[in-house]
Design an enzyme around this catalytic site. Structure first.
Site, PDB file in Angstrom:
ATOM      1  N   TYR A  96     -31.541  10.857  -3.005  1.00 10.28           N
ATOM      2  CA  TYR A  96     -32.012  11.246  -1.517  1.00 10.28           C
ATOM      3  C   TYR A  96     -31.801  10.187  -0.499  1.00 10.28           C
ATOM      4  O   TYR A  96     -30.816  10.191   0.326  1.00 10.28           O
ATOM      5  CB  TYR A  96     -33.391  11.785  -1.390  1.00 10.28           C
ATOM      6  CG  TYR A  96     -33.624  12.292   0.020  1.00 10.28           C
ATOM      7  CD1 TYR A  96     -33.499  13.628   0.472  1.00 10.28           C
ATOM      8  CD2 TYR A  96     -34.384  11.567   1.065  1.00 10.28           C
ATOM      9  CE1 TYR A  96     -33.598  13.924   1.674  1.00 10.28           C
ATOM     10  CE2 TYR A  96     -34.279  11.805   2.399  1.00 10.28           C
ATOM     11  CZ  TYR A  96     -34.048  13.118   2.668  1.00 10.28           C
ATOM     12  OH  TYR A  96     -34.301  13.285   4.133  1.00 10.28           O
ATOM     13  N   GLU A 105     -41.268   6.658  14.025  1.00 14.99           N
ATOM     14  CA  GLU A 105     -42.295   7.658  13.434  1.00 14.99           C
ATOM     15  C   GLU A 105     -43.410   8.020  14.281  1.00 14.99           C
ATOM     16  O   GLU A 105     -44.093   7.320  14.785  1.00 14.99           O
ATOM     17  CB  GLU A 105     -42.641   6.937  11.967  1.00 14.99           C
ATOM     18  CG  GLU A 105     -43.605   7.918  11.171  1.00 14.99           C
ATOM     19  CD  GLU A 105     -42.986   9.160  10.745  1.00 14.99           C
ATOM     20  OE1 GLU A 105     -43.102  10.187  11.375  1.00 14.99           O
ATOM     21  OE2 GLU A 105     -42.215   9.102   9.570  1.00 14.99           O
ATOM     22  N   ASP A 127     -43.577   9.142  19.556  1.00 21.79           N
ATOM     23  CA  ASP A 127     -42.706  10.367  19.404  1.00 21.79           C
ATOM     24  C   ASP A 127     -41.066   9.957  19.640  1.00 21.79           C
ATOM     25  O   ASP A 127     -41.145   9.068  20.493  1.00 21.79           O
ATOM     26  CB  ASP A 127     -43.140  11.347  20.381  1.00 21.79           C
ATOM     27  CG  ASP A 127     -42.522  12.763  20.318  1.00 21.79           C
ATOM     28  OD1 ASP A 127     -41.380  12.706  19.815  1.00 21.79           O
ATOM     29  OD2 ASP A 127     -42.873  13.665  21.178  1.00 21.79           O
ATOM     30  N   CYS A 128     -40.104  10.211  18.764  1.00 25.30           N
ATOM     31  CA  CYS A 128     -38.907   9.669  18.994  1.00 25.30           C
ATOM     32  C   CYS A 128     -37.996  10.243  20.173  1.00 25.30           C
ATOM     33  O   CYS A 128     -37.456   9.648  20.600  1.00 25.30           O
ATOM     34  CB  CYS A 128     -37.983  10.204  17.637  1.00 25.30           C
ATOM     35  SG  CYS A 128     -37.654  11.825  17.399  1.00 25.30           S
ATOM     36  N   ASP A 138     -34.160  11.324   9.730  1.00 29.18           N
ATOM     37  CA  ASP A 138     -35.050  11.680   8.424  1.00 29.18           C
ATOM     38  C   ASP A 138     -36.273  12.497   8.796  1.00 29.18           C
ATOM     39  O   ASP A 138     -37.280  12.457   8.245  1.00 29.18           O
ATOM     40  CB  ASP A 138     -35.210  10.475   7.530  1.00 29.18           C
ATOM     41  CG  ASP A 138     -35.800  10.796   6.242  1.00 29.18           C
ATOM     42  OD1 ASP A 138     -35.361  11.965   5.596  1.00 29.18           O
ATOM     43  OD2 ASP A 138     -36.555  10.253   5.608  1.00 29.18           O
ATOM     44  N   TYR A 189     -36.644  17.927  -5.972  1.00 26.62           N
ATOM     45  CA  TYR A 189     -36.646  18.986  -5.392  1.00 26.62           C
ATOM     46  C   TYR A 189     -36.355  20.265  -6.279  1.00 26.62           C
ATOM     47  O   TYR A 189     -36.773  21.394  -5.661  1.00 26.62           O
ATOM     48  CB  TYR A 189     -35.541  19.041  -4.039  1.00 26.62           C
ATOM     49  CG  TYR A 189     -35.948  18.174  -3.072  1.00 26.62           C
ATOM     50  CD1 TYR A 189     -36.963  17.319  -3.088  1.00 26.62           C
ATOM     51  CD2 TYR A 189     -35.047  18.160  -2.125  1.00 26.62           C
ATOM     52  CE1 TYR A 189     -37.133  16.213  -1.916  1.00 26.62           C
ATOM     53  CE2 TYR A 189     -35.160  17.387  -0.817  1.00 26.62           C
ATOM     54  CZ  TYR A 189     -36.291  16.344  -0.793  1.00 26.62           C
ATOM     55  OH  TYR A 189     -36.427  15.587   0.242  1.00 26.62           O
ATOM     56  N   GLU A 208     -33.614  21.825  -6.631  1.00 23.88           N
ATOM     57  CA  GLU A 208     -32.586  22.305  -5.948  1.00 23.88           C
ATOM     58  C   GLU A 208     -31.454  21.398  -5.342  1.00 23.88           C
ATOM     59  O   GLU A 208     -31.834  20.184  -5.092  1.00 23.88           O
ATOM     60  CB  GLU A 208     -33.189  23.445  -4.945  1.00 23.88           C
ATOM     61  CG  GLU A 208     -33.847  22.836  -3.720  1.00 23.88           C
ATOM     62  CD  GLU A 208     -34.650  23.614  -3.357  1.00 23.88           C
ATOM     63  OE1 GLU A 208     -34.468  25.211  -3.157  1.00 23.88           O
ATOM     64  OE2 GLU A 208     -35.778  23.415  -2.695  1.00 23.88           O
TER      65      GLU A 208
END
Lengths: 273, 273
Positions: free
Chosen positions: B90, B133, B171-172, B192, B267, B269
């Site tokens: 990932y 983050e 907070d982005c 992400d 995951y 999947e």
């Protein structure tokens, strides 16, 4: 069944399904198409299967090909997920993860009825690939895969013979014995038999002894610097993997071995190869 | 629950579990450690979870780290499997699958609280990586990952500042607005954020509008030849993926995009990235 911080009204499925507060997807019982297939380590997983593509019974195996929305068609032998069209990672790993040069080489495949290894190998210009697939299930496996797993096998199963390959529809044990007796050798042997191999006449009582018989025969038909590839089992079956490695120390001649772990998409678990 | 052609007596687990004759693994109800977590497309799968390693509630998120025998520790946010220690695939995919040269570059990461991207990036000698983050969950996510996901994040979360990186616990959205206003630009932006992003003050009503707001801001802080990477959603959520692509045509400036599908082990999947 969904939970978000922002609402998304009619905007579809940008969802984070959540098990919080116990809201799991419901179990579907008695459906026409079975979506539940256990992993090799015995966990329950639900596949996104929406169609039974092929279903046959040979005297020894139930052969199914089911369609998964994300994995493509999946070959399932005796309830065991064998290979999906998404699983090129499996085929590449059992061929040595792209590190081998097959050009001009003699290769023997045991099993491999889905045609995936054969299809990838012939692209690499080998001298000759011999694939030995047991007869009593093979015609059903080959028919199913040839028709419904073409992303895996291409056109390689349309004929049992090509420029640089042949498929022998026979039990591999007597074939290996004949090759060993004749002194016929290969640069590579790729053992893609099912986890519990099938033979028309098993001579040994236990699976491990039978596996060792095949291993011993394979070593006998390998050239001095030849290589043998096979699959292990899922990483969680640590006892089986340890026992497998112990077999390698019990062969008639000493061998070196290494292993890799790959993620095979449709298995939903990690697999050493 | 097992079925073989050969018996294996006491030889352990060389088993092919089978659903034939309806013999599926039983559902375990009321267990102390929950092994059932749904996939993003709403299927029920059983994980090999044997331990709750970490469990905290922030005002907006439930943060869990569970131990899986095969995947290592798994970060689960609001019941959604986020990342396991097995999931380097990932992280590599969201960084461009090894095709990008990050050496000497300015990189912005949005989210990424598990530290995986940051850890892999700093190995590549970037000029500066800024990771933003959100604060209200971050301390719990960072604490959990720093302690229990070290295979993923190494030592990179031990300090909020390093030679070539800084972590902003904010907070982005306001950060991106400030950067855009100041004309600060990056070679790469890696988004992400969780599938449904969290903001302290979402200005838009729908998730898609909110996503587009972030996308627009990201494009504004990208250099002319900069690149933006993000995750999609599982391949089965075709409607969501189509809607996502539609958003890309609605940005304030035209963009080109491509996508890749990877198999993220934990995951269970396939995921486009």
């Amino acid at each position: 069944m969904t939970e978000t911080v922002h609402s998304w009204e009619d905007h579809g499925y940008l969802a984070t399904y959540t098990a919080k507060n116990g809201r799991l997807p419901p179990i579907v019982r008695g459906a026409e198409v079975d979506r539940y297939w256990p992993t090799a380590d015995g966990r329950l997983v639900e596949y996104d299967i929406d169609e039974i593509v092929y279903s046959k019974d040979s005297p020894y195996q139930n052969i199914k090909i089911l369609h998964s929305k994300q994995f493509g068609n999946i070959l399932i032998l005796n309830g065991d997920v064998n290979l999906a069209e998404s699983d090129l990672a499996y085929t590449h790993a059992i061929m040595g993860s792209g590190k081998e040069d097959y050009c001009g080489k003699e290769v023997l495949i045991l099993g491999g009825g889905d045609g995936g290894i054969l299809y990838e190998l012939v692209k690499l210009k080998p001298k000759m690939v011999t694939m030995v697939e047991i007869s009593f299930s093979y015609q059903m496996v080959i028919d199913g895969c040839r028709q419904h797993m073409r992303k895996t096998c291409g056109d390689v199963l349309d004929n049992l013979k090509g420029d640089c390959y042949q498929v022998l529809v026979e039990d591999c044990v007597p074939v290996l014995k004949t090759y060993a007796k004749e002194g016929r050798t290969f640069d590579y042997v790729i053992n893609d038999l099912t986890a519990v191999p099938i033979s028309t006449s098993p001579e040994e009582d236990s699976t491990w002894e039978f596996l060792r018989l095949i291993l011993d025969l394979c070593i006998k038909v390998l050239k001095q610097d030849g290589k043998y590839f096979t699959q292990g089992n899922c990483v969680n079956l640590t006892e089986a993997l340890t026992l497998y490695e112990e077999q390698l120390n019990m062969l008639y001649c000493p061998v070196q071995f290494s292993k890799d772990v790959v993620c095979v998409p449709s298995y939903m678990e990690l697999y050493p190869l």
